[in-house]
Each structure stands twice: as structure tokens, then as C-alpha cells.
Design an enzyme around this catalytic site. Structure first.
Site, short mmCIF file in Angstrom:
data_model
loop_
_atom_site.label_atom_id
_atom_site.label_comp_id
_atom_site.label_asym_id
_atom_site.label_seq_id
_atom_site.Cartn_x
_atom_site.Cartn_y
_atom_site.Cartn_z
N GLU A 116 0.83 -1.16 0.00
CA GLU A 116 -0.12 0.05 0.04
C GLU A 116 1.03 1.41 0.24
OE1 GLU A 116 -2.86 -0.36 3.47
OE2 GLU A 116 -3.99 -1.75 2.25
N HIS A 232 -8.92 9.72 2.19
CA HIS A 232 -8.66 8.67 1.55
C HIS A 232 -8.93 9.01 0.02
CE1 HIS A 232 -8.42 4.69 -0.27
NE2 HIS A 232 -7.85 4.14 0.93
N ARG A 278 -1.07 9.62 0.81
CA ARG A 278 -2.54 9.67 0.46
C ARG A 278 -3.08 11.25 0.53
NH1 ARG A 278 -5.36 5.58 4.64
NH2 ARG A 278 -4.89 3.72 3.30
N HIS A 339 -11.42 10.10 6.39
CA HIS A 339 -11.14 8.53 6.69
C HIS A 339 -10.68 8.37 7.71
CE1 HIS A 339 -10.10 4.54 5.55
NE2 HIS A 339 -8.77 4.72 5.59
N ARG A 374 -1.10 9.15 8.66
CA ARG A 374 -1.06 7.69 8.96
C ARG A 374 -0.70 7.00 7.87
NH1 ARG A 374 -4.74 3.30 8.77
NH2 ARG A 374 -6.02 4.86 7.59
C1 SIN Z 1 -7.44 1.06 2.37
O1 SIN Z 1 -7.73 -0.22 2.54
O2 SIN Z 1 -7.11 1.65 1.41
C2 SIN Z 1 -7.72 1.71 3.78
C3 SIN Z 1 -6.53 0.83 4.71
C4 SIN Z 1 -6.28 1.98 5.76
O3 SIN Z 1 -6.61 3.23 5.87
O4 SIN Z 1 -5.62 1.65 6.55
#
Ligand code: SIN
Length: 519
Positions: A116, A232, A278, A339, A374
Site C-alpha cells: 500500500e 482517502h 494519501r 477517512h 497515518r
Molecule cells: C485501504 O484499504 O485503502 C484503507 C486502509 C487503511 O486506511 O489503513
């Protein structure tokens, strides 16, 4: 008047991952009660798609996880808290597996590690693809029921009972009986989750209204880092669909963002492309939407195989299909949404607040782990790691503190009023927060916002509440004001806080935390 069922050793408020894992780890000798204002299955944790970050890959180590988290936090993380988090992650994963969580594995049987944004290694564990939160929460709920920890649902905390700076319990409103009554305890753990509902477009469920932060603040606890709200980048934007999170793992696996004309645009602005932090991706999308006069962009994974999509993102596939979007063939319309709250109730490394006997855990806590931004998949992990630490602390505290103090607080019947006066304030607040204190902020807008919020707060202060939503609205007006005040105060851009009028990070004046305390 107070039966044994109103006197406890430990009261845990909230039934997300932090609340349940704390409850499971509190000593069985302690009489523990969980209260939750909705159903035990309504929480951000339940909806989590991204998984749990843990440095267990061969090319990874807790030190690398530490560096990535610190970098994402943009100069404001508490390194001690981050160290605890990343070094505990591998053993917490082991514990979950022992409890019965089945993490996804590759064809050789090894744990499948996803990627991620801002993670320099593959280290995100999932369970049932994009239903990780649900898969983990089902196991935790099962364990709670097996252990027979009582859960009082449909019960909302209105106030903390605090005397001489010692927390002695909570005043609650029980929706079923329509009674308002006190519950006394030696310790209270707030694990009430996030504040997404302060904004009109959010990944958070309807219960995420920041109630724990509001009651803690009203009782004299400190809130910190309130200006840092994470947006997000990819939330489903469809006129008839709910605002469903479209997990960052999709971009981690090669998903491409395209504007309404089908053109890829993020790499023009950032060398990390779709996997830039993000806040950066959310701002780039916002600008692209403005440039193309649209309220969405597309996320494209049509180049991935159908088999891969169905095995990794089965829930998103099913949900989008309900609205006529076949993600194996069609682009997914998305836009940024609120988010995650990086700040919260200020705690030390043991989860203690400045009020004795009051602890905070998970998203509602301000441990400093996330700094100004975060990193994905560190939050379920935080709830677990600090849930366990807090459970041990609370068990000791309870053991070393005499009897529960039962104060003279009467039980009242909730009066129901005819008019629903508070309803209109919620959506007004949400729209003002989005406009003036969302992804981009500046002084003039924040000042307009604060004036409006203060006016609304004055208007509602003595208004009677008719239902839980009214209490939430009052709480959210308070928290919106604290977020806006902090955002106005911080004259720089850092992490998720972006000031158009102060677009750069300023370590000389602003490498510090803004703390809010009543009075
Ligand atoms: C996501 O799956 O994009 C969110 C995961 C997160 O915010 O930790």
C-alpha cells in the site's frame, strides 16, 4: 438502587478492534463491561479493507517499517510509540492466528503480503481479500461471546463521571429503556473510533461521530493533533451507491487513476504516481476534478486478470456490480473522502490520559503514532498492540485500587420532545467543514467557518436532544470547532493538513503538537 450490574471494574466504551481486543486481554478477574451505542458489528474496524501491516517478509524488518511510518508521519510521530507498534506487529499477527484469524496465503502456503501507499515493502496482511476487518472482527466477537464479556449495545455515553480528576464511571443513555443512568467503575477505556461523520463524504460508518473525544474533552482531558484528518483518495462516487471505500491495495496492485477523459494524470505531479502519500494523491485528484469540471475521477484495474481481481477484491467486485459497475471491465468512479483522525485524546505510551483511571485506545487516542499522516494499515495494528498494553495497565490499576466509588447520581427517564431542532445543524456543519476545513484550507475560509460553528454551537447549546443523533450533532459541532481552530493555528502544511496560504512545512515553528483542553 445500584445493582451489581451497574458497578464494574472496567468499562470499555466502543466495540471496534481496539475495544474488543482490550476486553479480551483484561484480566479475567476484573469485572469488565463493553458498551456500544450501536450494534457490536457497527464500526470502522468491521469495514476495514486494508489489512494489518507487519514486517514479516524476508526483505523486511521492524526497522524498515519504523522508517516508513516515521516518513509518512511527516515529522510529528512519537518515535517511542512507533517503535512499540512495529516491533509488536509480528507477534500480534501470531496471536490473531492463534485466536482463529485466517490470513490469506499464497500458493506455497506463505502469508500473502500486499503493498500500500508509503510502504517500501510488501507487508500488509489481508483476510478474505478486501474483507479483512470483517474477518478479524468476527473472530474477536466470537471470542468475546465465548468469554462471556457482557456487552450493552444501543447505549450511548453522555458524560464521564469525574471527581477530583479521577474517572469513576460513565453516564449513559439506554435507547431500549429510554433511561439515563450512571455506570460506576474503577477504570474507563474509551475506544470510540473516528470522526468521519463530521464530513458529508466519508468512508466511515454512521456511528463514527467522535463521541469519545467530545466527552473526554468536556471532562478535562486533552485532545491533540486535531487538525490532522486524513482523506482517502478513492471512495466510490456513484449517485445511488453508499460512499464505499475502494482500497488502496488496488493501487498497490497496479490500479491507475484516470480523469474523466480516460487520461492518466498522477505521475505528471508526483514521481511515486498512484502510490504517492494519501494526502498528495487526494489533493492531485481534487485539482484534476476541478480542472476537468467533474466530481469524480476513475480508478482502472481492467488490465488485471479477472481471477486476480475476484480473489483479492471480491467484496468491492460484488458491491460495485450492484450499481452496474463490473470492475473487471469498467473504470470505477471515485473521489476523496474523509477517512481517519490522526489526533485524539492525548495519552502516554500506556494509554493513560491526564485523568486518573481514564484510558484511550485506537483511533480516538492521540498516542502520536501517526504523526501528521497515518500510513495505511497501521491502524488496526494500533488498536491491537495498544489494546493489549492498555488491558495490562488497566488490570494492574484495578487490582491496586480499592472499591468502586458509587456516587449519588439519580436515574432519569429520557424526555422526548416534539420538535427535532438539531437535525438541520448536522448537514450544515458537514458542508461547511468540507468547504473550509477539508483537503485544502486557508485562513479566510477557516475564519468564516469558525464564526459559523461558534454561532451554531451557541444556538444548540440549550436545545433538548431527542435521540442519539442529536447528541452526536452537539459532539460533532464541538469537535469541528476544535479541528478548525487547530487548522487555523497551524500556519504551515504538513501531512494531511494543507494550507493554501502556507504551502510548506515549517520545522522551525511548527514541529510541535497543538493541544486542546477545556478552559
Ligand atoms: C485501504 O484499504 O485503502 C484503507 C486502509 C487503511 O486506511 O489503513
Amino acid at each position: 438502587m445500584f445493582g451489581l450490574n451497574n458497578v464494574w471494574d472496567v468499562i470499555i466504551v466502543g466495540s471496534g478492534i481496539a475495544g474488543l481486543y482490550t476486553a479480551l486481554n483484561v484480566s479475567e478477574k476484573s469485572k469488565t463491561l463493553i458498551i456500544t451505542k450501536g450494534d457490536i458489528k457497527e464500526s470502522n474496524s468491521y469495514n476495514a479493507q486494508g489489512g494489518i501491516a507487519a514486517a514479516i517478509g524476508e526483505d523486511d524488518s521492524p526497522d524498515i517499517h519504523f522508517q516508513d511510518t516515521i516518513r509518512a508521519g511527516d515529522g510529528l510521530c512519537n518515535p517511542e510509540a512507533v517503535k512499540i507498534l512495529v516491533y509488536s506487529a509480528p507477534s500480534i499477527v501470531e496471536e490473531l492466528i492463534k485466536l482463529g484469524v485466517e490470513f490469506d496465503r499464497d500458493e506455497t502456503g506463505r502469508l500473502d503480503l500486499g503493498r500500500e501507499g508509503a510502504h517500501s515493502r510488501r507487508r500488509v496482511l489481508h483476510s478474505r481479500g478486501d474483507s479483512t476487518g470483517k474477518a478479524i472482527m468476527e473472530v474477536l466477537v466470537r471470542r468475546i461471546l465465548e468469554r462471556e464479556v457482557p456487552v450493552r449495545d444501543q447505549t450511548m455515553v453522555l458524560e464521564l463521571i469525574v471527581e477530583d480528576n479521577i474517572c469513576k464511571g460513565v453516564l449513559v443513555w439506554d435507547k431500549r429503556s429510554e433511561l439515563i443512568y450512571p455506570l460506576f467503575s474503577k477504570a474507563v477505556v474509551l475506544a470510540t473510533g473516528g470522526i468521519g461523520q463530521i464530513y458529508p463524504f466519508t468512508t466511515n460508518p454512521s456511528v463514527a461521530c467522535g463521541d469519545g473525544l467530545a466527552v473526554a474533552y468536556n471532562s478535562g482531558a486533552e485532545l491533540c493533533d486535531m487538525e490532522f484528518v486524513q482523506f482517502h483518495p478513492t471512495v466510490l462516487k456513484h449517485p445511488s451507491a453508499p460512499s464505499l471505500l475502494i482500497t488502496e491495495s488496488i493501487r498497490g496492485e497496479g490500479g491507475i487513476l484516470r480523469n474523466v477523459y480516460g487520461e492518466r494524470f498522477v505521475p505528471k505531479y508526483h514521481e511515486m504516481g498512484e502510490l504517492a502519500p494519501r494526502d498528495v494523491v487526494s489533493r492531485i485528484i481534487t485539482e484534476e476534478m476541478e480542472r476537468t469540471n467533474s466530481d469524480y475521477v476513475y480508478l482502472d484495474i481492467t488490465h488485471l486478470s479477472k481471477e486476480f481481481i475476484l480473489s483479492h477484491f471480491p467484496m468491492i467486485y460484488r458491491e460495485c456490480l450492484k450499481y452496474g459497475i463490473d470492475i473487471t471491465k469498467d473504470y470505477i468512479p471515485v473521489a476523496p473522502g474523509a477517512h481517519y483522525m490522526m489526533g485524539g485524546i492525548r495519552t502516554n505510551l500506556k494509554g493513560e490520559t491526564c485523568i486518573k483511571g481514564l484510558y484511550a485506545c485506537g483511533e480516538c487516542a492521540g498516542t502520536g503514532i501517526h504523526g501528521a499522516n497515518r500510513m495505511a494499515s497501521n491502524s488496526l495494528l494500533e488498536g491491537l498492540v495498544f489494546g493489549k498494553i492498555i488491558a495490562q495497565e488497566v488490570s494492574n490499576y484495578v487490582f491496586n485500587n480499592g472499591d468502586v466509588d458509587v456516587l449519588d447520581i439519580e436515574v432519569r427517564e429520557k424526555k422526548i420532545y416534539k420538535e427535532e431542532l438539531l437535525k438541520k445543524f448536522r448537514s450544515k456543519m458537514q458542508h461547511l467543514m468540507w468547504k473550509y476545513c477539508g483537503i485544502r484550507r486557508e485562513e479566510s475560509g477557516l475564519k468564516v467557518l469558525l464564526e459559523e460553528l461558534e454561532r451554531m454551537q451557541q444556538e444548540v447549546i440549550d436545545m433538548p436532544v431527542n435521540n442519539f443523533q442529536d447528541v452526536e450533532t452537539k459532539n460533532m459541532l464541538l469537535l469541528s470547532r476544535l479541528i478548525a481552530e487547530s487548522a487555523l493555528e497551524r500556519k504551515e502544511s504538513r501531512g494531511a493538513h494543507f494550507r493554501v496560504d502556507y504551502p510548506y512545512r515549517d520545522d522551525i515553528y511548527w514541529q510541535k503538537h497543538i493541544i486542546k483542553k477545556k478552559g
